[in-house]
Design a protein around this motif. Structure first.
Motif, PDB file in Angstrom:
ATOM      1  N   GLY A   1       0.440  -1.452  -0.360  1.00  0.00           N
ATOM      2  CA  GLY A   1      -0.070  -0.027   0.012  1.00  0.00           C
ATOM      3  C   GLY A   1       0.816   0.934   0.181  1.00  0.00           C
ATOM      4  N   GLU A   2       2.099   0.971   1.048  1.00  0.00           N
ATOM      5  CA  GLU A   2       2.838   2.257   0.842  1.00  0.00           C
ATOM      6  C   GLU A   2       3.916   2.881  -0.569  1.00  0.00           C
ATOM      7  OE1 GLU A   2       3.410   4.678   3.035  1.00  0.00           O
ATOM      8  OE2 GLU A   2       1.973   3.994   3.640  1.00  0.00           O
ATOM      9  N   ILE A   3       4.042   1.983  -1.892  1.00  0.00           N
ATOM     10  CA  ILE A   3       4.684   1.950  -2.323  1.00  0.00           C
ATOM     11  C   ILE A   3       3.679   2.771  -3.963  1.00  0.00           C
ATOM     12  CG2 ILE A   3       6.545   0.690  -4.474  1.00  0.00           C
ATOM     13  CD1 ILE A   3       7.440   1.021  -1.781  1.00  0.00           C
ATOM     14  N   HIS A   4       2.094   1.423  -3.723  1.00  0.00           N
ATOM     15  CA  HIS A   4       1.098   2.527  -4.507  1.00  0.00           C
ATOM     16  C   HIS A   4       0.925   3.710  -4.234  1.00  0.00           C
ATOM     17  CE1 HIS A   4      -2.480   1.924  -6.638  1.00  0.00           C
ATOM     18  NE2 HIS A   4      -2.955   2.521  -5.241  1.00  0.00           N
ATOM     19  N   ARG A   5       1.081   4.516  -2.624  1.00  0.00           N
ATOM     20  CA  ARG A   5       0.772   5.497  -2.274  1.00  0.00           C
ATOM     21  C   ARG A   5       1.902   6.443  -2.880  1.00  0.00           C
ATOM     22  NH1 ARG A   5      -0.535   2.692   2.334  1.00  0.00           N
ATOM     23  NH2 ARG A   5      -3.363   2.264   2.321  1.00  0.00           N
ATOM     24  N   LEU A   6       3.101   6.103  -2.568  1.00  0.00           N
ATOM     25  CA  LEU A   6       3.681   7.378  -3.181  1.00  0.00           C
ATOM     26  C   LEU A   6       4.680   7.265  -4.671  1.00  0.00           C
ATOM     27  CD1 LEU A   6       6.800   5.420  -1.100  1.00  0.00           C
ATOM     28  CD2 LEU A   6       5.964   7.463  -0.725  1.00  0.00           C
ATOM     29  N   SER A   7       3.412   6.645  -5.673  1.00  0.00           N
ATOM     30  CA  SER A   7       3.361   6.755  -7.244  1.00  0.00           C
ATOM     31  C   SER A   7       3.249   8.011  -7.729  1.00  0.00           C
ATOM     32  CB  SER A   7       2.577   5.781  -7.592  1.00  0.00           C
ATOM     33  OG  SER A   7       2.361   6.322  -8.700  1.00  0.00           O
ATOM     34  N   PRO A   8       4.196   8.861  -7.953  1.00  0.00           N
ATOM     35  CA  PRO A   8       3.486  10.357  -8.561  1.00  0.00           C
ATOM     36  C   PRO A   8       2.200  10.446  -9.613  1.00  0.00           C
ATOM     37  CG  PRO A   8       5.878   9.359  -9.766  1.00  0.00           C
ATOM     38  CD  PRO A   8       4.873   8.156  -9.072  1.00  0.00           C
ATOM     39  N   ASP A   9       1.351   8.783  -9.582  1.00  0.00           N
ATOM     40  CA  ASP A   9      -0.204   8.913  -9.969  1.00  0.00           C
ATOM     41  C   ASP A   9      -0.946   8.907  -9.195  1.00  0.00           C
ATOM     42  OD1 ASP A   9       1.100   9.720 -12.714  1.00  0.00           O
ATOM     43  OD2 ASP A   9       1.326   7.465 -12.953  1.00  0.00           O
ATOM     44  N   VAL A  10      -0.633   8.305  -7.557  1.00  0.00           N
ATOM     45  CA  VAL A  10      -1.624   8.164  -6.608  1.00  0.00           C
ATOM     46  C   VAL A  10      -1.981   9.702  -5.597  1.00  0.00           C
ATOM     47  CG1 VAL A  10      -1.606   6.491  -5.080  1.00  0.00           C
ATOM     48  CG2 VAL A  10      -1.071   6.248  -7.291  1.00  0.00           C
ATOM     49  N   TYR A  11      -0.621   9.661  -5.032  1.00  0.00           N
ATOM     50  CA  TYR A  11      -0.536  10.388  -4.271  1.00  0.00           C
ATOM     51  C   TYR A  11      -0.023  11.755  -4.464  1.00  0.00           C
ATOM     52  CZ  TYR A  11      -2.991   8.867  -0.085  1.00  0.00           C
ATOM     53  OH  TYR A  11      -3.876   7.926   0.993  1.00  0.00           O
ATOM     54  N   GLY A  12       1.543  11.201  -4.686  1.00  0.00           N
ATOM     55  CA  GLY A  12       1.774  12.204  -6.410  1.00  0.00           C
ATOM     56  C   GLY A  12       2.009  13.281  -6.678  1.00  0.00           C
ATOM     57  N   PRO A  13       2.861  14.274  -7.334  1.00  0.00           N
ATOM     58  CA  PRO A  13       2.117  15.200  -8.298  1.00  0.00           C
ATOM     59  C   PRO A  13       0.982  14.551  -9.367  1.00  0.00           C
ATOM     60  CG  PRO A  13       4.100  15.397  -8.373  1.00  0.00           C
ATOM     61  CD  PRO A  13       4.036  13.611  -7.739  1.00  0.00           C
ATOM     62  N   ASN A  14       1.206  13.799 -10.124  1.00  0.00           N
ATOM     63  CA  ASN A  14       0.617  13.442 -11.653  1.00  0.00           C
ATOM     64  C   ASN A  14      -0.928  12.925 -10.919  1.00  0.00           C
ATOM     65  OD1 ASN A  14       2.038  14.829 -12.943  1.00  0.00           O
ATOM     66  ND2 ASN A  14       2.870  11.910 -12.915  1.00  0.00           N
ATOM     67  N   GLY A  15      -1.128  12.548  -9.064  1.00  0.00           N
ATOM     68  CA  GLY A  15      -2.805  12.266  -8.729  1.00  0.00           C
ATOM     69  C   GLY A  15      -2.747  13.424  -7.862  1.00  0.00           C
ATOM     70  N   ARG A  16      -3.369  12.950  -6.690  1.00  0.00           N
ATOM     71  CA  ARG A  16      -3.792  13.672  -5.914  1.00  0.00           C
ATOM     72  C   ARG A  16      -3.120  15.102  -4.962  1.00  0.00           C
ATOM     73  NH1 ARG A  16      -6.709   9.411  -1.274  1.00  0.00           N
ATOM     74  NH2 ARG A  16      -8.256  10.977  -0.911  1.00  0.00           N
ATOM     75  N   ASP A  17      -1.971  14.658  -5.504  1.00  0.00           N
ATOM     76  CA  ASP A  17      -0.570  15.607  -5.310  1.00  0.00           C
ATOM     77  C   ASP A  17      -0.379  16.134  -3.737  1.00  0.00           C
ATOM     78  OD1 ASP A  17       1.495  18.129  -6.264  1.00  0.00           O
ATOM     79  OD2 ASP A  17      -0.564  19.473  -6.393  1.00  0.00           O
ATOM     80  N   PHE A  18      -0.176  15.353  -2.306  1.00  0.00           N
ATOM     81  CA  PHE A  18      -0.106  15.271  -1.748  1.00  0.00           C
ATOM     82  C   PHE A  18       1.391  15.728  -1.330  1.00  0.00           C
ATOM     83  CE2 PHE A  18      -4.282  12.307  -0.116  1.00  0.00           C
ATOM     84  CZ  PHE A  18      -4.598  13.749  -0.389  1.00  0.00           C
ATOM     85  N   ILE A  19       2.447  14.791  -1.454  1.00  0.00           N
ATOM     86  CA  ILE A  19       3.445  14.483  -1.912  1.00  0.00           C
ATOM     87  C   ILE A  19       4.191  14.980  -3.141  1.00  0.00           C
ATOM     88  CG2 ILE A  19       2.772  12.813   0.031  1.00  0.00           C
ATOM     89  CD1 ILE A  19       4.335  11.310  -2.293  1.00  0.00           C
ATOM     90  N   ASP A  20       5.620  15.292  -2.764  1.00  0.00           N
ATOM     91  CA  ASP A  20       6.172  15.943  -4.660  1.00  0.00           C
ATOM     92  C   ASP A  20       6.713  14.207  -4.825  1.00  0.00           C
ATOM     93  OD1 ASP A  20       6.230  18.848  -3.883  1.00  0.00           O
ATOM     94  OD2 ASP A  20       8.050  18.469  -2.437  1.00  0.00           O
ATOM     95  N   HIS A  21       6.742  14.376  -6.013  1.00  0.00           N
ATOM     96  CA  HIS A  21       8.066  13.557  -6.409  1.00  0.00           C
ATOM     97  C   HIS A  21       9.187  12.447  -5.757  1.00  0.00           C
ATOM     98  CE1 HIS A  21       9.154  10.275  -9.550  1.00  0.00           C
ATOM     99  NE2 HIS A  21       9.921  10.744  -9.347  1.00  0.00           N
ATOM    100  N   VAL A  22       8.639  10.931  -5.315  1.00  0.00           N
ATOM    101  CA  VAL A  22       9.582  10.455  -4.531  1.00  0.00           C
ATOM    102  C   VAL A  22      10.548   9.949  -6.130  1.00  0.00           C
ATOM    103  CG1 VAL A  22      10.063   8.343  -3.026  1.00  0.00           C
ATOM    104  CG2 VAL A  22       8.619  10.557  -2.841  1.00  0.00           C
ATOM    105  N   ALA A  23      11.340   9.264  -5.834  1.00  0.00           N
ATOM    106  CA  ALA A  23      12.338   8.890  -6.963  1.00  0.00           C
ATOM    107  C   ALA A  23      12.645   7.226  -6.088  1.00  0.00           C
ATOM    108  CB  ALA A  23      13.329   8.977  -7.129  1.00  0.00           C
ATOM    109  N   ILE A  24      11.634   5.946  -6.289  1.00  0.00           N
ATOM    110  CA  ILE A  24      11.697   4.632  -5.698  1.00  0.00           C
ATOM    111  C   ILE A  24      12.800   3.871  -6.574  1.00  0.00           C
ATOM    112  CG2 ILE A  24      10.507   2.596  -5.588  1.00  0.00           C
ATOM    113  CD1 ILE A  24       7.808   3.890  -5.199  1.00  0.00           C
ATOM    114  N   PRO A  25      13.986   3.150  -5.969  1.00  0.00           N
ATOM    115  CA  PRO A  25      14.688   2.273  -6.418  1.00  0.00           C
ATOM    116  C   PRO A  25      14.019   1.380  -7.325  1.00  0.00           C
ATOM    117  CG  PRO A  25      15.543   3.344  -4.446  1.00  0.00           C
ATOM    118  CD  PRO A  25      13.676   3.298  -4.385  1.00  0.00           C
ATOM    119  N   ALA A  26      14.948   1.116  -8.320  1.00  0.00           N
ATOM    120  CA  ALA A  26      14.074   0.193  -9.321  1.00  0.00           C
ATOM    121  C   ALA A  26      14.206  -1.208  -8.228  1.00  0.00           C
ATOM    122  CB  ALA A  26      15.252   0.073 -10.268  1.00  0.00           C
ATOM    123  N   GLU A  27      15.139  -1.707  -7.641  1.00  0.00           N
ATOM    124  CA  GLU A  27      15.261  -3.081  -6.876  1.00  0.00           C
ATOM    125  C   GLU A  27      14.186  -3.179  -6.308  1.00  0.00           C
ATOM    126  OE1 GLU A  27      17.778  -1.009  -4.256  1.00  0.00           O
ATOM    127  OE2 GLU A  27      17.478  -0.806  -6.199  1.00  0.00           O
TER     128      GLU A  27
END
Length: 230
Positions: free
Chosen positions: A186-212
């Motif tokens: 659920g947390e990784i889902h929310r950190l997505s730019p399209d969910v809680y990030g700038p392209n979604g609900r815009d609660f947080i700025d962009h978070v760069a999630i590592p590839a691994e």
């Protein structure tokens, strides 16, 4: 273990190499957070601001209190429960500030911002599954106060046992494996730019999630696609 990859990423821990002005303790179901906040209070000699009303974690906090046999009233704002625990650990009442209206980590950040009007160094302590998102929320909330320094210190790195998750072998259960997996995804889902990030609900700025971390997330979602909706 793929859960461990995600858990270690979410449990953000920054080096603390400078003086701290305030320990900010978020309400949650993780009682170990209170012990870490009390230790930080003693180490840095600064007050503890507890942020947490009645939200989605409150029933889990009450369950944790009952499971551990603690003599505390339940059904209260999380900050009130944590305040009682801090007092029991020797933190003076005059060293505790309570914010008891927030119901999520975004409000933790915004309501804390209302209580701080000059730049300070804040040590943020949160449920380790929510530490990284909480940090992002505080970055957004304090963007208008230049000079503020935010340091995150997850209270523990989750130890993943066969059927439960805790602070370590032999320590009390914090989450069942099933709930822990749901929280991680659920947390990784929310950190997505399209969910809680700038392209979604815009609660947080962009978070760069590592590839691994994304690879581990995708693997778990493939195994159980419904988990992020639980």
């Amino acid at each position: 273990m793929v859960e461990e990859v995600i858990a270690r990423y979410l449990a953000r821990r920054d080096p603390v190499e400078q003086p701290v002005d305030v320990v900010v303790l978020m309400g949650s179901a993780v009682l170990e957070s209170v012990e870490v906040a009390a230790e930080a209070h003693r180490t840095h000699g600064v007050p503890v601001l507890i942020s947490g009303g009645i939200g989605h974690s409150t029933q889990y906090l009450d369950d944790a209190v009952r499971r551990r046999g603690l003599d505390l009233a339940t059904g209260r704002p999380e900050a009130h429960v944590f305040r009682d625990l801090l007092l029991g650990l020797g933190v003076g009442a005059d060293q505790i500030v309570v914010e008891d209206q927030s119901t999520n980590c975004g409000e933790n950040a915004h309501f804390t911002r209302r209580l701080i009007d000059t730049p300070k160094t804040l040590l943020l302590i949160q449920d380790p599954t929510m530490q990284r998102r909480t940090h992002a929320c505080f970055e957004r909330a304090f963007a208008d106060l230049p000079g503020t320094t935010l340091l995150s210190h997850a209270p523990l790195i989750p130890w993943i046992g066969p059927d439960h998750v805790s602070a370590g072998p032999g320590r009390p259960e914090i989450w069942s494996r099933e709930r822990f997996r749901s929280l991680l995804l659920g947390e990784i889902h929310r950190l997505s730019p399209d969910v809680y990030g700038p392209n979604g609900r815009d609660f947080i700025d962009h978070v760069a999630i590592p590839a691994e971390v994304l690879a581990a997330y995708n693997r778990l979602v493939t195994e159980d696609p419904s988990v992020i909706r639980r």
